[in-house]
Design a protein around this motif. Structure first.
Motif, short mmCIF file in Angstrom:
data_model
loop_
_atom_site.label_atom_id
_atom_site.label_comp_id
_atom_site.label_asym_id
_atom_site.label_seq_id
_atom_site.Cartn_x
_atom_site.Cartn_y
_atom_site.Cartn_z
N LEU A 12 19.42 17.22 -44.31
CA LEU A 12 18.12 17.59 -44.86
C LEU A 12 16.99 17.07 -43.97
N PHE A 13 17.08 15.81 -43.60
CA PHE A 13 16.04 15.22 -42.77
C PHE A 13 15.98 15.90 -41.39
N SER A 14 17.13 16.25 -40.82
CA SER A 14 17.14 16.94 -39.53
C SER A 14 16.44 18.29 -39.62
N GLN A 24 3.96 11.90 -33.04
CA GLN A 24 4.84 11.07 -33.86
C GLN A 24 5.77 11.97 -34.68
N TYR A 25 6.97 11.46 -34.92
CA TYR A 25 7.92 12.19 -35.75
C TYR A 25 7.60 11.96 -37.21
N GLU A 26 7.68 13.03 -37.99
CA GLU A 26 7.53 12.88 -39.43
C GLU A 26 8.45 13.85 -40.15
N LEU A 27 8.87 13.42 -41.34
CA LEU A 27 9.64 14.27 -42.22
C LEU A 27 8.68 14.94 -43.17
N VAL A 28 8.82 16.26 -43.30
CA VAL A 28 7.97 17.02 -44.20
C VAL A 28 8.88 17.74 -45.18
N ASP A 32 5.36 16.35 -49.37
CA ASP A 32 5.52 14.95 -48.96
C ASP A 32 5.74 14.85 -47.45
N ARG A 33 5.06 13.87 -46.86
CA ARG A 33 5.17 13.58 -45.42
C ARG A 33 5.37 12.08 -45.24
#
Length: 136
Positions: A12-14, A24-28, A32-33
């Motif tokens: 999911l995160f990938s 910068q890397y972020e999970l979206v 939510d970020r």
């Protein structure tokens, strides 16, 4: 600060990883970020297949596939192979199995000066990772 141990959460995160305007890397996920730290590369190449047309299709750890951009191949410390993926936005490291799948098409140049990837269209030099402009 810890690796993601759960395979489904890792997947999911990938699939939700983005690079923001600050690099910068972020999970979206939905609205939510959150910023995340990537130690080596955000993606890994899990497999390589040669098409009848002479292109290499790479499989990534997020279950996606794409055509390898051979001009983006680099060699890092310990002869680790890298390329860029996702429209040349992210770096990806080849896992050992994928490395060996591609290695049969890689030749070492005389005197060990460089490596090249042989493709139907010709050859592509594989540069050391530290010699790439704008390397992240």
């Amino acid at each position: 600060d810890e690796p993601i141990g759960n395979r489904r959460i890792n997947m999911l995160f990938s699939q939700c990883l983005q690079l923001n305007h600050n690099g910068q890397y972020e999970l979206v996920v939905g609205k939510d970020r959150t910023l995340v730290q990537v130690e080596d590369t955000p993606y890994v190449v899990t497999g390589v297949a040669l098409t009848p047309e002479g292109d290499f299709i790479i499989s990534l750890n997020d279950n996606s596939e794409e055509t390898l951009a051979p001009e983006t191949l680099t060699i890092g410390d310990g002869h680790v192979l890298y390329c860029t993926v996702k429209e040349r936005t992210f770096s990806a490291r080849f896992l050992r199995h994928a490395y060996y799948q591609l290695a049969e098409y890689i030749d070492e140049q005389p005197r060990g000066a460089a490596y090249v990837l042989r493709v139907r269209q010709g050859t592509y030099q594989i540069l050391p990772k530290s010699k790439l402009p704008n390397d992240k």
